[in-house]
Design a protein around this motif. Structure first.
Motif, PDB file in Angstrom:
ATOM      1  N   ILE A   7     -34.310 -80.632  89.701  1.00 20.04           N
ATOM      2  CA  ILE A   7     -32.984 -80.514  90.311  1.00 20.04           C
ATOM      3  C   ILE A   7     -32.314 -81.882  90.366  1.00 20.04           C
ATOM      4  O   ILE A   7     -31.141 -82.021  90.049  1.00 20.04           O
ATOM      5  N   ASP A   8     -33.060 -82.920  90.744  1.00 20.81           N
ATOM      6  CA  ASP A   8     -32.511 -84.265  90.794  1.00 20.81           C
ATOM      7  C   ASP A   8     -32.055 -84.699  89.410  1.00 20.81           C
ATOM      8  O   ASP A   8     -30.989 -85.274  89.252  1.00 20.81           O
ATOM      9  N   TRP A   9     -32.840 -84.407  88.383  1.00 23.53           N
ATOM     10  CA  TRP A   9     -32.493 -84.790  87.021  1.00 23.53           C
ATOM     11  C   TRP A   9     -31.200 -84.109  86.588  1.00 23.53           C
ATOM     12  O   TRP A   9     -30.312 -84.735  86.027  1.00 23.53           O
ATOM     13  N   HIS A  10     -31.065 -82.822  86.874  1.00 26.21           N
ATOM     14  CA  HIS A  10     -29.857 -82.101  86.492  1.00 26.21           C
ATOM     15  C   HIS A  10     -28.631 -82.643  87.235  1.00 26.21           C
ATOM     16  O   HIS A  10     -27.558 -82.780  86.639  1.00 26.21           O
ATOM     17  N   ALA A  11     -28.774 -82.952  88.487  1.00 24.47           N
ATOM     18  CA  ALA A  11     -27.659 -83.508  89.263  1.00 24.47           C
ATOM     19  C   ALA A  11     -27.246 -84.867  88.706  1.00 24.47           C
ATOM     20  O   ALA A  11     -26.054 -85.148  88.577  1.00 24.47           O
ATOM     21  N   ARG A  12     -28.224 -85.682  88.362  1.00 18.99           N
ATOM     22  CA  ARG A  12     -27.916 -87.004  87.807  1.00 18.99           C
ATOM     23  C   ARG A  12     -27.241 -86.875  86.444  1.00 18.99           C
ATOM     24  O   ARG A  12     -26.315 -87.621  86.129  1.00 18.99           O
ATOM     25  N   LYS A  14     -25.345 -84.407  85.372  1.00 18.10           N
ATOM     26  CA  LYS A  14     -23.974 -83.940  85.563  1.00 18.10           C
ATOM     27  C   LYS A  14     -23.061 -85.059  86.052  1.00 18.10           C
ATOM     28  O   LYS A  14     -21.860 -85.044  85.795  1.00 18.10           O
ATOM     29  N   ALA A  15     -23.611 -86.038  86.756  1.00 23.42           N
ATOM     30  CA  ALA A  15     -22.805 -87.121  87.315  1.00 23.42           C
ATOM     31  C   ALA A  15     -22.542 -88.240  86.311  1.00 23.42           C
ATOM     32  O   ALA A  15     -21.735 -89.123  86.578  1.00 23.42           O
ATOM     33  N   LEU A  16     -23.201 -88.202  85.161  1.00 22.99           N
ATOM     34  CA  LEU A  16     -22.999 -89.259  84.169  1.00 22.99           C
ATOM     35  C   LEU A  16     -21.561 -89.266  83.661  1.00 22.99           C
ATOM     36  O   LEU A  16     -20.989 -88.221  83.371  1.00 22.99           O
ATOM     37  N   VAL A  17     -21.011 -90.446  83.538  1.00 20.25           N
ATOM     38  CA  VAL A  17     -19.698 -90.617  82.934  1.00 20.25           C
ATOM     39  C   VAL A  17     -19.929 -91.366  81.629  1.00 20.25           C
ATOM     40  O   VAL A  17     -20.310 -92.539  81.637  1.00 20.25           O
TER      41      VAL A  17
END
Length: 64
Positions: A7-12, A14-17
């Motif tokens: 879950i942490d990996w997926h959240a990170r 998605k937050a990548l710009v």
């Protein structure tokens, strides 16, 4: 990988710009033109993203 790590990996992710410009001479630069193109996923027919369209000037700058 635990569920919490996943879950942490997926959240990170998605937050990548990510930069959305040509990478020339070791850095991201502004393209000369303002054209865009959208590569299409052949399995679904939907656009994957929108990318700057390279111009002759961009190519000249890249190979100079």
């Amino acid at each position: 990988m635990s569920m919490e790590q996943s879950i942490d990996w997926h959240a990170r992710a998605k937050a990548l710009v990510l930069p959305n410009s040509p990478f020339i001479d070791g850095r991201f630069i502004e393209p000369f033109g303002d054209g865009r193109f959208e590569p299409v996923n052949p399995a679904t027919g939907t656009p994957v993203c929108s990318l700057p369209e390279g111009t002759i000037e961009d190519v000249d700058r890249a190979v100079a």
